[in-house]
Design a protein around this motif. Sequence first.
Motif, PDB file in Angstrom:
ATOM      1  N   LYS A  82       0.746  -1.356   0.152  1.00  9.84           N
ATOM      2  CA  LYS A  82       0.027   0.040   0.021  1.00  9.84           C
ATOM      3  C   LYS A  82       0.434   1.221  -0.265  1.00  9.84           C
ATOM      4  O   LYS A  82       1.065   2.572  -0.291  1.00  9.84           O
ATOM      5  N   ILE A  83       1.786   1.116   0.963  1.00  3.66           N
ATOM      6  CA  ILE A  83       2.553   2.489   0.799  1.00  3.66           C
ATOM      7  C   ILE A  83       3.558   2.683   0.068  1.00  3.66           C
ATOM      8  O   ILE A  83       3.827   3.873  -0.872  1.00  3.66           O
ATOM      9  N   LYS A  84       3.985   1.939  -1.152  1.00  5.06           N
ATOM     10  CA  LYS A  84       4.313   2.012  -2.225  1.00  5.06           C
ATOM     11  C   LYS A  84       3.207   2.091  -3.423  1.00  5.06           C
ATOM     12  O   LYS A  84       3.930   3.314  -4.122  1.00  5.06           O
ATOM     13  N   ALA A  85       2.519   1.754  -3.746  1.00  3.64           N
ATOM     14  CA  ALA A  85       0.716   2.777  -4.433  1.00  3.64           C
ATOM     15  C   ALA A  85       0.822   3.297  -4.060  1.00  3.64           C
ATOM     16  O   ALA A  85       0.466   4.922  -4.987  1.00  3.64           O
ATOM     17  N   GLN A  86       0.532   3.801  -2.549  1.00  8.63           N
ATOM     18  CA  GLN A  86       0.504   5.815  -2.147  1.00  8.63           C
ATOM     19  C   GLN A  86       1.711   6.814  -2.746  1.00  8.63           C
ATOM     20  O   GLN A  86       1.613   7.564  -3.424  1.00  8.63           O
ATOM     21  N   GLN A  87       2.934   6.156  -2.674  1.00  8.25           N
ATOM     22  CA  GLN A  87       4.562   6.710  -3.600  1.00  8.25           C
ATOM     23  C   GLN A  87       3.951   6.785  -4.815  1.00  8.25           C
ATOM     24  O   GLN A  87       4.716   8.115  -5.143  1.00  8.25           O
ATOM     25  N   GLN A  88       3.787   5.677  -5.272  1.00  7.21           N
ATOM     26  CA  GLN A  88       3.644   5.760  -7.045  1.00  7.21           C
ATOM     27  C   GLN A  88       2.832   6.838  -6.971  1.00  7.21           C
ATOM     28  O   GLN A  88       2.551   8.107  -7.944  1.00  7.21           O
TER      29      GLN A  88
END
Length: 120
Positions: A74-80
């Motif tokens: 989820k963190i990676k998706a939000q960073q993207q």
Amino acid sequence: MENLARNLQEQKHFEQPVQTNKQTLKVRKSWLTPGEKILGVAFAGIVCFGAIHIISNQAKIYEVNKDIQKVEDKIKAQQQVNSDLQAQVKGLSNYQRIYEKAKKMGLQLNENNIKVVQEK
């Protein structure tokens, strides 16, 4: 006295052992004493409890690791998403674009009223 000793000897010869038809019971000896059996059962119980405890802890660790992986995804998706939005902000805050929008809205560029703002 001599007679008494002789009488006892004769009585012994005449008395024959009486045979009875009693069956002899074989006493089985266990190779473990009751105390050893109790200790063995207690040890086996402790080993089983320890094994179950270790397995349950491993299952909990697996679940926590799975949750951590989900949060990291989820963190990676939000960073993207954030990086995409920052790219859009940079593109939309281009001076040329702002100038064109201002012209469409009827604003005119007055060079006497221009102020330069520096970023820190």
